[in-house]
Design an enzyme around this catalytic site. Sequence first.
Site, PDB file in Angstrom:
ATOM      1  N   CYS A   1       0.848  -1.190   0.000  1.00 43.48           N
ATOM      2  CA  CYS A   1       0.000   0.000   0.000  1.00 43.48           C
ATOM      3  C   CYS A   1       0.884   1.241   0.000  1.00 43.48           C
ATOM      4  CB  CYS A   1      -0.909   0.006   1.221  1.00 43.48           C
ATOM      5  SG  CYS A   1      -1.979   1.465   1.328  1.00 43.48           S
TER       6      CYS A   1
ATOM      7  N   THR B   1      -0.558   4.439   0.089  1.00 42.98           N
ATOM      8  CA  THR B   1      -1.427   5.561   0.445  1.00 42.98           C
ATOM      9  C   THR B   1      -0.666   6.641   1.207  1.00 42.98           C
ATOM     10  OG1 THR B   1      -3.430   4.201   0.495  1.00 42.98           O
ATOM     11  CG2 THR B   1      -3.462   6.227   1.789  1.00 42.98           C
TER      12      THR B   1
END
Length: 389
Positions: free
Chosen positions: A202, A204
């Site tokens: 991830c 993000t």
Amino acid sequence: MRIEEDVKLDYKDVLIRPKRSTLGSRKEVDLERGFSFRNYKPSEMTMEDIRPDYRNWRGIPLMASNMDGVGTFEMANVLAEQKIMTCLVKTYTVAQLVNYFETGGVTPERTNYVAMSIGITDADHDKFRKVYEQTDTQLKYVCIDVANGYSERFAAFVKEFRNLYPHVVIIAGNVVTGEMTEELLLNGADIVKVGIGPGSVCTTRIQTGVGYPQLSAVIECADAAHGLGGHVIADGGCTCPGDIAKAFAGGADYVMLGGMLAGHDEGGGEVVTKYYKTGEWVKEEQQAAQGGPISVSWKDKIDRKQFVQFYGMSSKAANDKHFGGLKEYRASEGRDVLVPYRGSVMHSIQEILGGIRSTCTYAGAQRLKHLMRCTTFVRCTKQFNDVYA
């Protein structure tokens, strides 16, 4: 703008302090837990026809993530035998899901240890409705999964979904703060997924700058949830069995795993073989024809390694595969990597469970549910001796 001055911690920032214990062996540790869910209402058929304690889930509170290469039917079948849950990937079709849940009839393994995953679009809702109606009470768990659990639309969707499906256990997320955990529980969720950005694939936090140190998120969200009779899943950030143990010690009721379960036979995916020069030389001897002299040569030693593709579900690879590419208003928020091929997932499960049992013996917790109250975290600047890492 404001700055929070309180120290927030990740798994790498702490160790669990050992203490005297009466436990003599890891085999004395009970890793199973039992839960009754806050908002779920068992149906009459469920209560009478399947099992008298149907409301109470019992098993080992690990959960396979709803990611490609992890949340597959094959993975769910193997983990269910160990009483471990799986959230299926969102990309299965209605026909595939109905066939899976109907094969073999109503079984405790598929009913109690497998969740269907959806988003919050009308198409997602319609897909769930079709599967639910065609499988009757065999579909008991749903994971309503979005990257940003802070939108009003998401909270409203959970509330509407609860009103429509009182006989389904709702897993909802992701969030990282106590107040949003409480809102989701009050809107009808039974289990809240905790974690924004800690996962291995991830990005993000890199793309958006948004996130929260995972251990502190788990501690704060668990505190909020338990006060309302709800439960939380620590989703992401675990790289080894010790991290999983820390999540449980911090108050997590379940721990969801992605990267730690990737690369196994049950996850599917193509096995990629790569060849590397090791920098070493090997001696080769060859007998000449008709009894001539033996010739000696030196060649590069070649090492073979096998890998499986693994990627975040917001990555370019996932969007290319399932949605025909990234939308023009989106950026990729996931990595596309090759993880080592690991064979059967049961080898990894044994390592994970053995590590958690060992943690419990160090902390003096005979049952996993006692680990939180037996734990004292010690802040540290370095966990491992990485000389041979």
